[in-house]
Design an enzyme around this catalytic site. Structure first.
Site, short mmCIF file in Angstrom:
data_model
loop_
_atom_site.label_atom_id
_atom_site.label_comp_id
_atom_site.label_asym_id
_atom_site.label_seq_id
_atom_site.Cartn_x
_atom_site.Cartn_y
_atom_site.Cartn_z
N LYS A 116 0.86 -1.19 0.00
CA LYS A 116 0.00 0.00 0.00
C LYS A 116 0.89 1.24 0.00
CE LYS A 116 -3.81 2.19 2.49
NZ LYS A 116 -3.17 3.51 2.60
N ARG A 137 -8.64 11.90 -6.30
CA ARG A 137 -9.75 11.16 -5.68
C ARG A 137 -10.81 12.09 -5.10
NH1 ARG A 137 -8.95 7.92 -0.20
NH2 ARG A 137 -11.11 7.54 0.29
N LYS A 315 -6.60 -8.37 -2.35
CA LYS A 315 -7.81 -8.35 -3.17
C LYS A 315 -8.17 -9.77 -3.61
CE LYS A 315 -6.82 -3.80 -5.21
NZ LYS A 315 -6.48 -3.07 -6.46
N CYS A 430 -6.95 20.36 43.21
CA CYS A 430 -7.15 20.80 41.82
C CYS A 430 -5.99 21.68 41.38
CB CYS A 430 -8.47 21.56 41.69
SG CYS A 430 -8.73 22.27 40.05
#
Length: 697
Positions: A116, A137, A315, A430
């Site tokens: 790929k 694309r 594929k 905190c």
């Protein structure tokens, strides 16, 4: 995590992935590497699969690809350019293979395997053997015509021997060596230009008497070869494209059966015969074991190639079965991309800090020696909560293994080397307001319970103006901090956002906004965004209040019973329990919110100052609850809008409150099975529209 926290996580991931898509596809300026993106995307998929009722209508998992740039002519593809589904584990490859075991003599035609390539997808048209046009694309349906630029790429054939109309698809990329040379050229050009500039300035120095006016811009290098290819392909000047030596690799022919090509291996051979560049590392595997063997073999050599490769494409080789096997809305079912494991790095922790979020939850962050992961420098990673630190015995000075995973910042996955004898000390107060932290029953996270905690309020304001809430686009978190801390403006509450217009003179005096007309434009943009946001859907305003357990979906369902926020006070437990996804905990959270005088003042203010838009056009579907499964003739968002516009209720999942499940498929999906088990009627899209007509009659 609670449902609300999961919902917030999904929204956060979705928004960040949208941001990354915009940078990657539209601006050619990726912010993270592909592996990081894939991991973020994969985490969102997992959350959506686990919590289907929390899936967002605008989820990036439903979108094929990029938006279309306005730089080049928009051109519609003859056939959609779909992306590929992804596999990350061996077991997922085996599951993919199982889908094909029904075919006899499977081993005779097998599966084609190809690396790929990390490039830019392109579709090129030929007619009578001549190059006609090249289209990117884009969003899969419409791309950009970049014919002139692609024509400059040396290894793209301009003439082929095959005379029939032909459409081929592949990747445009830049070789690693070419990318390095390009950056070297940029560096040399930078030094040459600035040496001349400095020399000229030195000659004029006695007159200027100062170096302060000498301005030299920092050179901009391409972070990786893909960035370089993307930036090059969309250059307006074809001469620049030609000079940068892009390359190509092809792997697909559209409608191959029309060209008498029966297998994917035949397609690759035909492309090579016509002088298209194809990947030399192509294999044919007979079964799942051979597929995994080739994947593992290629992983050993993938970094030796001149192209970047992050996966392996599998594929089903027999093309005439592709249509029968079918497609999802985004992917062909006959192909999959195996993605290689994410890159890891070891580094040393320099510091650990605690941060407070909108709900008061405390997150611990490790700050460490900067390391490179896939061309990205990282120096912070989440440690989640103190339980994670304690479980893994982590402290400042320890060496850790990090991975760019399913978080916006990297994850710590293990201790690489323990250099200390102790664990990091738990933060008890905190970090913003110094209040004592608490751990509510059923939670592992620590929380700040102080309603006046500055950081909590800043995060609350940021959430209120965010895209999925009021969508006040120009009021960034940076601006919120400035206005919050300003001694006069003091934008501390939601109401103060809408009173910001009374402080224009004070804003103009702030250094960030002062003086220039450009800065005045910033002020006007902020004020205009606030005014625009006053016309808001009630469901968005309700979600923006940040009530635990009432996100966008729950808010949408709840607003079917009210016309203004103050109507919430009149709803009974019975009213609330009749709402899908609403349970005792949600009711308790809503009542707790409404019991606050401060929140009642906010509700009154919003009811008086906002114009609630009515999204309903009719009441034809009042009290009817719809869910959808499978693909429809229009997008799910459009279908949802029809349901909501006609007074119906839309839900992402099937429950006892569902009236109808809409499906065009005859397959027994999970939703269909659940509907049938609960005697819920399953109707087609056509039957839904008939139902609308009947209600109208």
């Amino acid at each position: 995590m609670s449902n609300q926290q999961i919902k917030e996580k999904i929204i956060s991931l979705n928004n960040y992935l949208k941001h990354l898509n915009h940078l990657y596809y539209d601006l050619d300026a990726p912010e993270v590497d592909d592996k990081t993106y894939d991991s973020l995307y994969n985490e969102l998929l997992e959350l959506e699969a686990k919590y289907p009722s929390l899936v967002l209508e605008d989820s990036v998992t439903k979108i094929i690809g990029a938006f279309v740039s306005n730089k080049f002519k928009k051109t519609k593809h003859n056939k959609e350019m779909l992306s590929l589904d992804k596999a990350y584990k061996e077991s997922e490859i085996f599951s993919f293979y199982e889908n094909f075991t029904q075919y006899k003599n499977l081993e005779n035609f097998g599966f084609s395997l190809e690396p790929k390539i990390d490039g830019l997808s392109i579709s090129i048209h030929y007619d009578n053997g001549k190059f006609i046009k090249a289209i990117t694309r884009g969003d899969g349906t419409t791309g950009e015509d970049v014919s002139e630029n692609v024509f400059q790429i040396r290894d793209v054939p301009k003439q082929i021997s095959y005379l029939k109309p032909l459409e081929v698809r592949g990747e445009i990329y830049m070789k690693k060596s070419t990318w390095k040379s390009l950056n070297e050229d940029i560096k040399n050009q930078y030094f040459q230009t600035n040496i001349e500039k400095i020399f000229s300035y030195m000659q004029a120095l006695p007159k200027s008497k100062s170096w302060s006016n000498l301005k030299i811009k920092t050179p901009i290098f391409f972070k990786n070869a893909r960035n370089a290819a993307a930036g090059t392909l969309r250059q307006k000047d074809p001469k620049i494209v030609k000079s940068r030596n892009l390359s190509s690799l092809f792997y697909e022919i559209v409608s191959p059966l029309e060209h008498n090509l029966k297998t994917q291996m035949e397609v690759l051979a035909f492309l090579k015969e016509q002088n298209f560049e194809v990947n030399e590392f192509q294999k044919l595997a007979k079964n799942d074991q051979e597929i995994m063997f080739e994947i593992n073999e290629f992983s050993k050599i993938k970094n030796n190639f001149e192209f970047d490769c992050d996966g392996f494409v599998i594929k089903f080789n027999l093309i005439d079965k592709w249509e029968q096997i079918g497609f999802t809305s985004k992917f062909p079912k006959w192909a999959i991309a195996y993605k290689y494991m994410l890159e890891e790095a070891n580094t040393k922790i320099l510091n650990i800090v605690a941060q407070v979020g909108r709900t008061g939850n405390i997150t611990y962050i490790a700050q460490f020696m900067p390391v490179e992961l896939n061309n990205t420098t990282v120096q912070n990673a989440t440690l989640h909560n103190y339980e994670f630190i304690k479980k893994n015995n982590i402290n400042i000075g320890d060496e850790i293994t990090i991975i760019k995973s399913g978080e916006i910042i990297p994850k710590v996955i293990s201790i690489y080397k323990k250099n200390t004898d102790s664990v990091f000390e738990k933060v008890l107060n905190c970090p913003s307001c110094n209040s004592l932290l608490e751990i509510p029953e059923g939670y592992v996270d620590q929380f700040c319970r102080n309603e006046n905690c500055d950081e909590k309020k800043i995060q609350m304001l940021t959430f209120f103006v965010s895209k999925n809430c009021l969508n006040i686009t120009n009021l960034s978190v940076q601006n919120i901090r400035i206005f919050y801390n300003h001694p006069v403006i003091q934008m501390r509450e939601i109401q103060d956002i809408f009173l910001l217009k009374n402080h224009v003179d004070e804003i103009k005096k702030i250094k960030f906004f002062a003086g220039k007309s450009q800065e005045n434009k910033k002020i006007n943009n902020i004020l205009q965004s606030i005014e625009k946001a006053k016309d808001a859907y009630l469901r968005n305003v309700l979600a923006a209040l940040g009530i635990k357990g009432i996100g966008n979906i729950a808010a949408n369902l709840l607003t079917n019973k009210i016309t203004k926020l103050s109507d919430l006070n009149n709803l009974t437990d019975e009213d609330l329990l009749s709402i899908d996804t609403f349970g005792e905990k949600s009711i308790e959270n809503l009542k707790e919110f409404l019991s606050s005088e401060k929140n009642q003042d906010l509700i009154k203010f919003l009811d008086e100052n906002l114009n609630y838009l009515n999204s309903k056009k009719s009441s034809k579907l009042n009290n009817l609850n719809f869910a959808i499964t499978g693909s429809l003739s229009i997008s799910r968002d459009e279908f949802k809008k029809i349901i909501l516009d006609n007074g119906g209720i839309f839900s992402n999942s099937v429950s006892k409150n569902t009236s109808y499940l809409i499906s065009n498929s005859k397959e027994n999906s999970t939703k269909i099975k659940k509907a049938l088990e609960n005697n819920i009627k399953v109707i087609t899209e056509e039957e839904f529209h008939n139902l609308l007509k009947e209600e109208n009659a």
